[in-house]
Each structure stands twice: as C-alpha cells, then as structure tokens.
Write an enzyme that holds these catalytic residues in place. Structure first.
Site, PDB file in Angstrom:
ATOM      1  N   ARG A  42       7.905  45.017  27.301  1.00 24.69           N
ATOM      2  CA  ARG A  42       8.663  44.510  26.115  1.00 24.69           C
ATOM      3  C   ARG A  42       9.223  43.146  26.719  1.00 24.69           C
ATOM      4  O   ARG A  42      10.112  43.177  27.702  1.00 24.69           O
ATOM      5  CB  ARG A  42       9.644  45.243  25.581  1.00 24.69           C
ATOM      6  N   HIS A 102      15.401  36.727  21.346  1.00 24.97           N
ATOM      7  CA  HIS A 102      16.284  37.245  22.206  1.00 24.97           C
ATOM      8  C   HIS A 102      17.219  36.260  22.526  1.00 24.97           C
ATOM      9  O   HIS A 102      17.378  35.885  23.756  1.00 24.97           O
ATOM     10  CB  HIS A 102      15.579  37.772  23.295  1.00 24.97           C
ATOM     11  N   GLU A 137      19.121  42.647  18.791  1.00 29.44           N
ATOM     12  CA  GLU A 137      20.671  42.629  18.923  1.00 29.44           C
ATOM     13  C   GLU A 137      21.257  41.304  18.051  1.00 29.44           C
ATOM     14  O   GLU A 137      21.977  40.681  18.597  1.00 29.44           O
ATOM     15  CB  GLU A 137      21.241  42.924  20.238  1.00 29.44           C
ATOM     16  N   ASN A 140      18.871  49.757  21.192  1.00 33.56           N
ATOM     17  CA  ASN A 140      19.486  49.379  22.385  1.00 33.56           C
ATOM     18  C   ASN A 140      20.672  50.427  22.641  1.00 33.56           C
ATOM     19  O   ASN A 140      21.750  50.341  21.722  1.00 33.56           O
ATOM     20  CB  ASN A 140      19.704  47.964  22.626  1.00 33.56           C
ATOM     21  N   TYR A 152      23.851  51.725  25.233  1.00 34.28           N
ATOM     22  CA  TYR A 152      24.525  51.446  26.743  1.00 34.28           C
ATOM     23  C   TYR A 152      25.708  52.332  26.936  1.00 34.28           C
ATOM     24  O   TYR A 152      25.995  52.920  28.020  1.00 34.28           O
ATOM     25  CB  TYR A 152      24.715  50.072  27.131  1.00 34.28           C
ATOM     26  N   GLU A 169      16.058  49.469  25.044  1.00 36.33           N
ATOM     27  CA  GLU A 169      16.793  48.797  26.108  1.00 36.33           C
ATOM     28  C   GLU A 169      17.881  50.236  26.483  1.00 36.33           C
ATOM     29  O   GLU A 169      18.171  50.519  25.580  1.00 36.33           O
ATOM     30  CB  GLU A 169      17.754  47.793  25.956  1.00 36.33           C
TER      31      GLU A 169
END
Length: 465
Positions: free
Chosen positions: A74, A117, A162, A291, A293, A366
């Site tokens: 990606r 991005h 994002e 994504n 985290y 991600e």
C-alpha cells in the site's frame, strides 16, 4: 490461529515519508515541503529530503518486499509529482508510479494505491487548500489522471488517508501541514475532504468500473474515564463525533450526526454543505480501510499540568468545540510516540463497524508502533516490543473475524523507517530499519517474524509474550 483463505498480508508507506527526490523530474512543493521550513514545526528541522530515498531505490525496496513474502504494498501517489502545483499533468511523475506498479506485479505483489496521503500541492493551499471547495474538484481531476494511467493494472484504490488528520491536525491544531490553527478552517476542510472523496469515487468508477474503491479512516474507541460522570460522558460523545461519526455517517448514512453538526455550528460547518453533496459523499464503496493505533481515554477534568513544548512551535487543540477534553493516563505500556498499547481497541473498532454500519469488506490499512531500535553488534535489529505489538493486534483482529467481522487483510505500518511527519526522523515505525546516513535497509526481527506469519497465513497458538 489461521486466517481466512485469501487474507491479504501487506505493508504500507506514504509518498512524502519515503520517496525523497522532492524536486526531481518536475515535482513541485507540497504543503509538507513548506511546513518543514517553519522553525520548530518538525523535530530537528528535518525535511522530506532524502527520506528513505525510495524514489531512487524502488527496485531494491520491491525486491525486499518480495523476500519478505508480502502479498501487497500500500503506497500513496504524490499529487505534486503527478499534477505539479495542482495543474497540468507531469508525465515523468506518472512514469515513476507506472514503473513501481510494473515492478510490484513482476514480483507477484498487488499494488494498493492511496491517492491522497496529506501532500497537497502548495499552490492549491495558497488558494485556500481544503477550506476552498474548489480543491475537491481539483482532487477529482487528479484522481482521473492517476486512474487513467494506472487503472489497467491497479485494482484497489483508496481516495483519502485519514481525513481527520488532514482537517483537524492541519487546520485546527497546526501540528501538521499546512500548520493553520483556525477552527473554522478545520470545519470547512472536513466537508471539502469528504466531497473530494465522493467526487474522486465518481472519477475512478467512470474511468475503471471494475476498480475496487474505498477510503481509509483512523478510528479510535472513545472511553469515558468515569462512565458515571455526565461531563465525562459528554466528552466521550464529542470526541467520538469528531473522530469517528463525522466521517462514517456521511459516508454510509448520507447524513452528518445531528449532535456533531450542533457542536460545530459556532464554526460555520453547515454553510459549506450544498444540496446533493451528501449523495456524492455517500457513493457506494467496495471496502473500507481502518487505521488503528490506540484508544482515547477521555475526561472533562483538567489535566494536572500542560505538556512541555521542548522548543517546539506552539500548537492548539485539534478538538474544536471540545478543547476542554483531557486524556488521563491509565498506566498502560506506551510506544515511543507515547501512545497507549491497547490491542483490544482494534477489536472494538472492527466489531462496531460490523454492527453499526453497512457490512463492507474491511482491511486494516495501518497498524504498528514506534520504538527505539538500532542495528546491534550482530548486524541484526532486535525489536521485541514491536513484534509483540503486532502479534497482539493480529490476535485482536483474529478475534474480530471469529465474531463475524468481514476482515480481509492487514498492512503493517510501516514497511520501513521513514519521515514521521512532525516528529521528523526521531521515531521509527518500520519493520525494516533504515540507516539514514547510508540508506542501508536491514529487516528487523519483527519483519522476519511477520514474513513467517504472512507465508503461513497464521499466528502461533500462543502469544509471543
């Protein structure tokens, strides 16, 4: 612990973080090139030059991916490389990505392209950037150009990565490019980013009806510190609205959440919404990128003390209309980014999507962690914390699949150490170590472990630690 047949195992990067070559072959400045020149904006005064020198070492990097047994890569396209200044097409820029796609396919690696991005051409920012509705239409033109050049070989497309970061970190807090600290601008940017997404989807489908199209959102469970405290519950509601629902609801329900619209009305949010915008934004998608985290553990109580700036440029809260919300510590382990390690949050995100929104195929686009690691005396890079982080999150993903979630792939962030935005080169997320002086790549212990997982399509029965 086997994953479903056909599960995609990949790794991800972003153009500005890895490519370097910021003035090569017709590329012009992005907002990040400009932002890096602001004193105190980026740790160490670092810039995107040379990053991981991926532009010139692309064949080496593709060979490395093949050695690791990755199914997919990606990567993002640099808008200022393909349509410099947001204007005419630059064939040299397109040729680079065409060579990259061909190289990947030659090695049996599926290219997954992200169109945006965060590297908006500076010339478009000079005209207002994402606060200007016209930028959404320029994005659609750019998408049409890239899909026209690569769509005969690329199937999987992501419009935006994002958009929360682009809008709120870029225009409200000033932590990211373009570095503006204007709540009204952030409110406008949210809608125009989503409009750009919808127009981009239409452009992709017009050029390549067979394309598989999605968007990638960074999603967080929002946990109130005291679930019995109305103020903490409202803090959680506000942040869930700004982080998750303000994007999910227009995409999948063709409406903005009423409470979020009310929260943002002091910033003029509604005035940017024109008739039929939400029908454009809610165009059907083939997949959704997630994504993840960390979780957000939130409170309405004041923080004990403000964080030290350590010489960094002053910034503001990204949480417009919720600037009072704080993030108390739970005493959990933290990464080098000071983010709590909470793999169960990934399970919560995936199950929420499965239960509350249309059941699209999901991909973790991600997930990873920054830790301080270096090449050891034995020539290897031992990163047990990162390995454990990825292992624990893959177990959470596996649990979500068992709960019925249609999860079809996982992309480790990141393939290699790179320019970590406002943190410069101070944080290492890669499963491959990059020596920035020599550009030598060294697969870390986590990369070798991840390679075995990808080849076997399974985790060991017991966790690493």
């Amino acid at each position: 612990m086997s994953f479903p047949e056909g599960f995609v195992w990949g790794a991800a990067t972003a153009a500005f973080q890895v490519e370097g070559a910021t003035t090569a072959d017709g590329r012009t400045a992005s907002i990040w090139d400009t932002f890096c020149q602001i004193p105190g904006a980026v740790v160490g005064g670092d810039t995107g030059e040379p990053a991981a020198d991926h532009y010139y070492r692309v064949d080496q990097d593709v060979a490395l991916m093949a050695d690791l047994g990755l199914h997919a890569y990606r990567f993002s396209i640099a808008w200022p490389r393909v349509r410099p200044d947001g204007g005419a097409v630059n064939q040299a820029g397109l040729d680079f990505y065409s060579r990259l796609v061909d190289s990947l396919l030659d090695k049996g690696i599926d290219p997954w392209v992200t169109l945006y991005h965060w590297d908006l051409p500076q010339a478009l920012e000079d005209r207002g950037g994402w606060t200007n509705r016209d930028t959404a239409y320029r994005f659609a033109e750019y998408a049409e150009t890239v899909v026209g050049a690569l769509g005969d070989r690329v199937v999987n497309w992501t419009t935006l990565n994002e958009p929360w970061c682009s809008a709120f970190l870029g225009y409200a807090s000033g932590v990211h490019a373009p570095g503006r600290q204007e709540p009204e601008a952030a409110a406008a940017a949210v809608h125009h980013l989503l409009l750009g997404h919808g127009l981009g989807v239409a452009a992709i489908r017009s050029a390549r009806p067979e394309a598989r199209v999605g968007i990638t959102l960074n999603m967080y469970p929002i946990i109130p510190a005291d679930p019995e405290d109305p103020a903490d519950l409202d803090a959680a509601r506000r942040l869930d609205g700004l982080q998750n629902r303000i994007f999910l609801d227009p995409l999948f329900k063709a409406e903005y959440p009423a409470d979020v619209v009310a929260d943002l009305e002091p910033f003029g949010f509604s005035k940017h919404i024109q008739p039929d915008d939400l029908s454009v934004i809610s165009a059907p998608l083939d997949q959704l990128g997630v994504n993840y985290y960390a979780e957000h553990f939130v409170s309405a109580k004041p923080a004990e003390a403000p964080a030290a700036t350590n010489g960094r440029r002053p910034t503001s809260s990204p949480w417009i209309g919720a600037e009072h919300v704080t993030f108390p510590s739970r005493g959990l382990p933290r990464t080098d980014m000071n983010w709590e390690v909470q793999p169960d949050g990934l399970y919560k995100v995936l199950v929420r999507l499965h239960e509350e929104y249309p059941r699209l195929p999901l991909y973790i686009t991600e997930n990873g962690a920054a830790y301080r690691d270096a090449v050891g005396e034995d020539g290897g890079v031992h990163d047990p914390e990162r390995l454990d982080y990825i292992d624990s999150h893959l177990r959470a993903a596996h649990a979500a699949i068992r709960a019925g979630v249609d999860l079809r792939g996982y992309f480790a962030w990141s393939l290699m150490d790179n320019f970590e935005w406002a943190e410069g080169y101070a944080k290492r997320f890669g499963i491959v170590h990059v020596d920035y002086e020599t550009q030598v790549r060294t697969p870390k212990m986590s990369a070798m472990w991840y390679s075995k997982v990808a080849r076997g399509n399974a985790l060991a029965a017991t966790a690493v630690s």
